[in-house]
Scaffold this active site. Structure first.
Site, PDB file in Angstrom:
ATOM      1  N   HIS A 296     -13.271  13.603  -0.770  1.00  0.00           N
ATOM      2  CA  HIS A 296     -11.888  13.290  -0.378  1.00  0.00           C
ATOM      3  C   HIS A 296     -11.023  12.739  -1.502  1.00  0.00           C
ATOM      4  CE1 HIS A 296     -14.400  13.111   3.278  1.00  0.00           C
ATOM      5  NE2 HIS A 296     -13.401  13.791   3.781  1.00  0.00           N
TER       6      HIS A 296
ATOM      7  N   GLY B 279      -2.387   1.553   4.525  1.00  0.00           N
ATOM      8  CA  GLY B 279      -2.759   2.649   5.417  1.00  0.00           C
ATOM      9  C   GLY B 279      -1.998   3.923   5.094  1.00  0.00           C
TER      10      GLY B 279
ATOM     11  N   ARG C 260       3.428   4.667   1.357  1.00  0.00           N
ATOM     12  CA  ARG C 260       3.540   3.270   0.930  1.00  0.00           C
ATOM     13  C   ARG C 260       2.770   3.061  -0.371  1.00  0.00           C
ATOM     14  NH1 ARG C 260       4.244  -0.306   5.440  1.00  0.00           N
ATOM     15  NH2 ARG C 260       6.253   0.316   6.283  1.00  0.00           N
TER      16      ARG C 260
ATOM     17  N   ARG D 113      -5.630  16.108   0.941  1.00  0.00           N
ATOM     18  CA  ARG D 113      -5.157  15.884   2.321  1.00  0.00           C
ATOM     19  C   ARG D 113      -3.913  15.008   2.383  1.00  0.00           C
ATOM     20  NH1 ARG D 113      -9.238  16.352   6.781  1.00  0.00           N
ATOM     21  NH2 ARG D 113     -10.886  17.609   5.908  1.00  0.00           N
TER      22      ARG D 113
ATOM     23  N   ARG E 208      -6.846  -4.673   1.353  1.00  0.00           N
ATOM     24  CA  ARG E 208      -6.022  -3.920   2.301  1.00  0.00           C
ATOM     25  C   ARG E 208      -4.677  -4.611   2.430  1.00  0.00           C
ATOM     26  NH1 ARG E 208      -4.139  -1.605   6.670  1.00  0.00           N
ATOM     27  NH2 ARG E 208      -3.876  -2.751   8.618  1.00  0.00           N
TER      28      ARG E 208
ATOM     29  N   GLY F 227      -1.338  -4.208   4.926  1.00  0.00           N
ATOM     30  CA  GLY F 227      -0.909  -3.434   6.082  1.00  0.00           C
ATOM     31  C   GLY F 227      -0.213  -4.273   7.117  1.00  0.00           C
ATOM     32  N   SER F 228       0.008  -3.671   8.265  1.00  0.00           N
ATOM     33  CA  SER F 228       0.720  -4.364   9.339  1.00  0.00           C
ATOM     34  C   SER F 228      -0.261  -4.761  10.438  1.00  0.00           C
ATOM     35  CB  SER F 228       1.829  -3.469   9.898  1.00  0.00           C
ATOM     36  OG  SER F 228       1.261  -2.285  10.386  1.00  0.00           O
TER      37      SER F 228
ATOM     38  N   MET G  94      -6.385  -2.329  12.573  1.00  0.00           N
ATOM     39  CA  MET G  94      -7.371  -1.302  12.886  1.00  0.00           C
ATOM     40  C   MET G  94      -8.342  -0.966  11.739  1.00  0.00           C
ATOM     41  SD  MET G  94      -4.996   1.214  15.226  1.00  0.00           S
ATOM     42  CE  MET G  94      -6.384   2.192  15.760  1.00  0.00           C
TER      43      MET G  94
ATOM     44  N   ASP H  71       4.646  -6.348  14.963  1.00  0.00           N
ATOM     45  CA  ASP H  71       4.960  -6.373  16.398  1.00  0.00           C
ATOM     46  C   ASP H  71       4.221  -7.544  17.041  1.00  0.00           C
ATOM     47  OD1 ASP H  71       2.876  -4.082  15.741  1.00  0.00           O
ATOM     48  OD2 ASP H  71       2.322  -4.875  17.692  1.00  0.00           O
TER      49      ASP H  71
ATOM     50  N   ARG I 243      10.112  -3.462   7.957  1.00  0.00           N
ATOM     51  CA  ARG I 243       8.695  -3.414   7.561  1.00  0.00           C
ATOM     52  C   ARG I 243       8.566  -3.206   6.063  1.00  0.00           C
ATOM     53  NH1 ARG I 243       5.504   0.402  11.639  1.00  0.00           N
ATOM     54  NH2 ARG I 243       7.418   0.550  12.777  1.00  0.00           N
TER      55      ARG I 243
HETATM   56  N1  HPA Z   1      -2.322  -2.844  17.466  1.00  0.00           N
HETATM   57  C1  HPA Z   1      -3.175  -2.294  16.600  1.00  0.00           C
HETATM   58  N2  HPA Z   1      -2.884  -2.135  15.320  1.00  0.00           N
HETATM   59  C2  HPA Z   1      -1.689  -2.559  14.884  1.00  0.00           C
HETATM   60  C3  HPA Z   1      -0.764  -3.138  15.728  1.00  0.00           C
HETATM   61  C4  HPA Z   1      -1.101  -3.293  17.099  1.00  0.00           C
HETATM   62  O1  HPA Z   1      -0.307  -3.811  17.902  1.00  0.00           O
HETATM   63  N3  HPA Z   1       0.351  -3.420  15.004  1.00  0.00           N
HETATM   64  C5  HPA Z   1       0.079  -3.035  13.747  1.00  0.00           C
HETATM   65  N4  HPA Z   1      -1.143  -2.514  13.653  1.00  0.00           N
END
Ligand code: HPA
Length: 241
Positions: free
Chosen positions: A4, A20, A24, A43, A87, A89-90, A180, A204, A217
């Site tokens: 990959h 992720g 970005r 990919r 990592r 990320g959000s 995740m 969120d 974001r």
């Molecule tokens: N759930 C899972 N993963 C996420 C979320 C969420 O609400 N927000 C950002 N990543």
């Protein structure tokens, strides 16, 4: 070259930031690295290598979810000899005192399962962050006027969750946020003697239903890149002083 990742062996740095989203990765590399060069686009999962304050760094997309991250982290560690993986990320906040835009630094990451669960079998392994990276990230955040939340997070297999009872229990047990990927990243790093950390921004809120728009974001993303870079090289720059 791996299945990959098309980069030649010496074109991936020992330190890798893992957002992720591959776009970005491109934005972060072009904004924060000197002389960034595209080293992978298999990919559409973009990876760039450049330098930050003289240190070689690769910024590579991980994709969403633990199975995707696991592919890239395995190949980066096992085939390219990567030693430090951060990592960026959000996450979704799970506590009332954690707000939108806040920075969460994951000390540990719970999960129902990870791609590593088949190896660990009956063991409820506790994936935890590298202490040096964690310490460096907290210091870097504070130096930027940011008070990060530091504690346990939950790495979920689903974004569209149908288990409110599970969310309730995780919240009740003090879990700061859900994302995740981190649990598998920490487990792989532990298995292969690498260092790992997840630095997250709240996009969120599970209790209020509030969410950042995509522009908001982006702006919080820059802080995470700098915190991640400073933590990755913290010990070395302190040692050099
Ligand atoms: N759930 C899972 N993963 C996420 C979320 C969420 O609400 N927000 C950002 N990543």
């Amino acid at each position: 070259m791996t299945v990959h990742i098309a980069a030649e062996p010496n074109r991936i740095a020992e330190t890798v930031l893992l957002p992720g989203d591959p776009k970005r990765a491109e934005w972060a590399a072009r904004s924060f690295l000197d002389a960034p060069e595209l080293v992978n686009d298999v990919r559409g999962m973009l990876g760039f290598t450049g330098t930050w304050q003289g240190h070689r760094v690769t910024i590579h997309g991980s994709g969403m979810g633990m199975p995707s991250l696991s592919i890239y982290a395995n190949e980066l560690i096992r085939d390219y000899g990567v030693k430090t993986l951060v990592r960026i990320g959000s996450c979704g906040a799970m506590q009332a005192h954690v707000g939108l835009h806040d920075v969460v630094i994951a000390m540990s990451a719970s999960s129902i399962s990870t791609p590593s669960s088949t190896i660990l079998r009956e063991v409820n392994f506790a994936p935890c962050a590298d202490w040096g990276l964690l310490h460096g990230a907290v210091a870097a955040a504070k130096a930027r006027g940011i008070s990060p939340h530091v504690g346990g997070i939950y790495s979920s297999d689903t974004f569209y969750d149908e288990r409110p009872d599970l969310t309730e229990q995780m919240t009740r047990h003090g879990t700061l946020a859900v994302e995740m990927e981190a649990a598998e990243l920490y487990t792989l790093a532990a298995r292969h003697g690498a260092r790992a950390l997840a630095v997250l921004t709240v996009s969120d809120h599970l209790q209020t239903g509030e969410a950042l728009d995509s522009q908001a974001r982006e702006s919080s993303f820059g802080d995470m890149v700098e915190i991640a870079l400073e933590s990755a090289f913290a010990e070395r720059s302190h040692a050099a002083q």
